[in-house]
Scaffold this motif. Structure first.
Motif, short mmCIF file in Angstrom:
data_model
loop_
_atom_site.label_atom_id
_atom_site.label_comp_id
_atom_site.label_asym_id
_atom_site.label_seq_id
_atom_site.Cartn_x
_atom_site.Cartn_y
_atom_site.Cartn_z
N GLU A 103 0.83 -1.21 0.00
CA GLU A 103 0.00 0.00 0.00
C GLU A 103 0.86 1.26 0.00
OE1 GLU A 103 -2.47 3.27 1.52
OE2 GLU A 103 -0.88 2.33 2.67
N SER A 106 1.71 2.19 -3.51
CA SER A 106 0.57 2.19 -4.44
C SER A 106 0.43 3.55 -5.10
CB SER A 106 -0.73 1.85 -3.70
OG SER A 106 -1.07 2.89 -2.80
N HIS A 167 -9.17 -1.13 1.02
CA HIS A 167 -8.15 -1.79 0.20
C HIS A 167 -8.63 -3.19 -0.14
CE1 HIS A 167 -5.50 1.55 1.06
NE2 HIS A 167 -5.75 1.39 2.34
#
Length: 305
Positions: A103, A106, A167
């Motif tokens: 993440e 990302s 997510h």
């Protein structure tokens, strides 16, 4: 032979970490590689006999170099043609263990980090992603510990307010990505409308080098209509049927790489909401930003500390 007598071996042992720090601060692989190379020049010429912690010293060097580059890059990005998106990289991760690390690299988070000041961004990356203490960061960025604490607090609040709330797991995101591409290439408007969130937004980055939408496209109907013609028209002179389409890991999650005519044409990453619908599509086609993907260099999302 002691590590400080082997500058190249020591540097190489930390190279993935240095790139990861620089890339998250800068948002571009090319600038991150340049910062790492400049860090090597500084490291190789330094008096290493006085360096107790090689890792911390190298991170300090590359952080300062990245900060300097970011300050000048911010000026250039203000006059960028069309939406500016981070430069994509190919990554590898263990989905079960590296969710937070994935993440942190990302597209969604890197876009949010673009809205921070250079200092806040560097502090956030070093603190939240790599776990450095406020004291270590203060030394790395040549600020007082109190100013680092304040910057960390501001950055955390800013990112928390703007980062995606949900997510999707990797398998779900991959499935949705594959269904979306199949529907787009087949001109299946109904399936596209089913897959897209009502307020879906498409961001395309051509940098003025190739034809892309100059503003974000928002709404399921216009986005579905746009992508339903994907398989019926050439893009950058390449027919859709002549393209090679690969599902790979891009910036810590499922992504698509389009290649044709001997070059990478574009990358695409989709973000999925809690209902399993596509909330955001980010496509990068600026050829200046596709070098890292074209080189097929794969970066770990969680480099060894």
């Amino acid at each position: 032979m002691h590590a400080d007598q082997q500058p190249q071996e020591t540097f190489q042992a930390h190279r993935d970490l240095l790139f990861s720090v620089a890339y998250r601060i800068l948002g571009t692989a090319a600038d991150a590689e340049d910062a790492v190379q400049d860090a090597w020049l500084k490291w190789s010429g330094a008096d290493r006999s006085r360096v107790a912690d090689h890792r911390a010293y190298l991170v300090r060097i590359v952080s300062n170099l990245a900060l300097d580059r970011l300050r000048s890059a911010r000026v250039r990005r203000e006059s960028y043609v069309g939406p500016w998106l981070p430069e994509p990289i190919l990554t590898s991760s263990d989905a079960a263990e590296d969710v937070a690390a994935a993440e942190s690299v990302s597209m969604a988070l890197l876009v949010v980090l673009e809205t921070l000041s250079p200092l806040e961004r560097a502090v956030f990356v070093l603190r939240e992603v790599f776990g450095f203490s406020h004291a270590e960061i203060a030394e790395a960025v040549s600020r007082s510990e109190e100013s680092v604490r304040q910057a960390a607090h501001r950055a955390r609040g800013h990112v928390r307010a703007r980062r995606p709330r949900f997510h999707a797991d990797r398998a779900r995101q991959r499935q949705v990505t594959e269904r979306f591409l199949a529907a787009a290439s087949g001109g299946d408007l109904n399936t596209l409308l089913e897959l897209l969130a009502p307020d879906v937004t498409v961001w395309t980055d051509g940098g003025g080098k190739v034809h892309q939408a100059m503003r974000p496209v928002t709404g399921a109907a216009p986005v579905a209509t746009w992508f339903a013609t994907l398989g019926r028209r050439p893009y950058q002179g390449v027919e859709f049927d002549a393209m090679t389409i690969e599902f790979v890991e891009v910036n810590g999650g499922p992504g698509i790489v389009f290649t044709g005519a001997g070059r990478v044409i574009a990358t695409m990453v989709l973000d999925v909401d809690e209902q399993g619908r596509i909330a955001t599509i980010r496509s990068i086609a600026n050829p200046d930003k596709l070098g890292a993907v074209a080189a097929r260099t794969v970066h770990p999302v969680k480099p060894a500390r």
